[in-house]
Design an enzyme around this catalytic site. Sequence first.
Site, short mmCIF file in Angstrom:
data_model
loop_
_atom_site.label_atom_id
_atom_site.label_comp_id
_atom_site.label_asym_id
_atom_site.label_seq_id
_atom_site.Cartn_x
_atom_site.Cartn_y
_atom_site.Cartn_z
N ASN A 116 0.73 -1.25 -0.07
CA ASN A 116 -0.14 -0.07 -0.09
C ASN A 116 1.00 1.21 -0.14
O ASN A 116 0.16 2.50 -0.24
CB ASN A 116 -0.90 0.12 1.17
CG ASN A 116 -1.99 -1.26 1.16
OD1 ASN A 116 -2.65 -1.40 0.02
ND2 ASN A 116 -2.16 -1.87 2.15
N ALA A 176 1.96 -2.82 6.73
CA ALA A 176 1.30 -3.43 7.29
C ALA A 176 1.93 -4.90 7.92
O ALA A 176 1.55 -5.56 8.80
CB ALA A 176 -0.10 -3.90 6.93
N HIS A 207 8.85 4.11 9.74
CA HIS A 207 7.30 4.47 9.24
C HIS A 207 7.22 5.92 9.26
O HIS A 207 7.65 6.81 9.90
CB HIS A 207 6.68 3.90 10.33
CG HIS A 207 6.78 2.35 10.84
ND1 HIS A 207 6.20 1.28 9.96
CD2 HIS A 207 7.57 1.67 11.47
CE1 HIS A 207 6.70 0.22 10.20
NE2 HIS A 207 7.64 0.54 11.36
N ARG A 224 -1.26 5.30 17.20
CA ARG A 224 -2.39 4.84 16.04
C ARG A 224 -3.06 3.68 16.95
O ARG A 224 -2.83 3.44 18.00
CB ARG A 224 -1.87 4.73 14.70
CG ARG A 224 -1.33 5.78 14.32
CD ARG A 224 -0.89 5.85 12.65
NE ARG A 224 -2.10 5.10 12.04
CZ ARG A 224 -1.75 4.81 10.61
NH1 ARG A 224 -0.55 4.54 10.30
NH2 ARG A 224 -2.70 4.41 9.85
C1 DQA Z 1 3.26 2.31 7.87
C2 DQA Z 1 2.40 2.22 9.12
C3 DQA Z 1 1.82 0.79 9.04
O1 DQA Z 1 1.08 0.42 10.31
C4 DQA Z 1 0.73 0.83 7.97
O2 DQA Z 1 0.27 -0.39 7.85
C5 DQA Z 1 1.71 1.02 6.59
C6 DQA Z 1 2.43 2.41 6.74
C7 DQA Z 1 3.96 3.90 7.83
O3 DQA Z 1 4.61 4.12 7.12
O4 DQA Z 1 3.31 4.81 8.81
O5 DQA Z 1 1.23 0.70 5.63
O6 DQA Z 1 4.34 1.56 7.91
#
Ligand code: DQA
Length: 144
Positions: free
Chosen positions: A12, A78, A101, A108
């Site tokens: 993603n 994730a 991240h 969160r």
């Molecule tokens: C992430 C944080 C993760 O929890 C999330 O699933 C992501 C992005 C971040 O860059 O903040 O896809 O890794």
Amino acid sequence: MSNSVIIINGPNLNMLGNREPEVYGNETLEDVEKKCLAWAKELGLEIKFRQSNSEGEIVGWIQKSSSSFAVIIINAGAYTHTSIAIHDALKCCGLPVLEVHLSNVFQRESFRHVSYISNLAKGVICGFGSQGYEFALRAAAKLL
Ligand code: DQA
């Protein structure tokens, strides 16, 4: 190879720019890659910037990384919170790992507070948006 860093982005993250901009900002992954290339140049590092939505592909890159790279920077998205396979591959490859991240995962949902990478990582950077990659590249340059 001694100054080569692989930056691995997980699922993603190819959607940056469209994906929850209030959490991840407006930059696309291509924008982040361009910034990383500029930071790497300044620091005298070579980088390979990759993204995949597939856990298996990420495991494959990690398995091959020790022959071509000296440090792994990883934002596993994730998979950070779920993947024992990525944990095992990072453990096996033996390279220093820097976990990044964009968001502050600790502000969160509680499922984001668990990472299968942090206990293997040299350090963890979260909550600084794309600048986290700059901090990780600077840390990589110090390590090398
Ligand atoms: C992430 C944080 C993760 O929890 C999330 O699933 C992501 C992005 C971040 O860059 O903040 O896809 O890794």
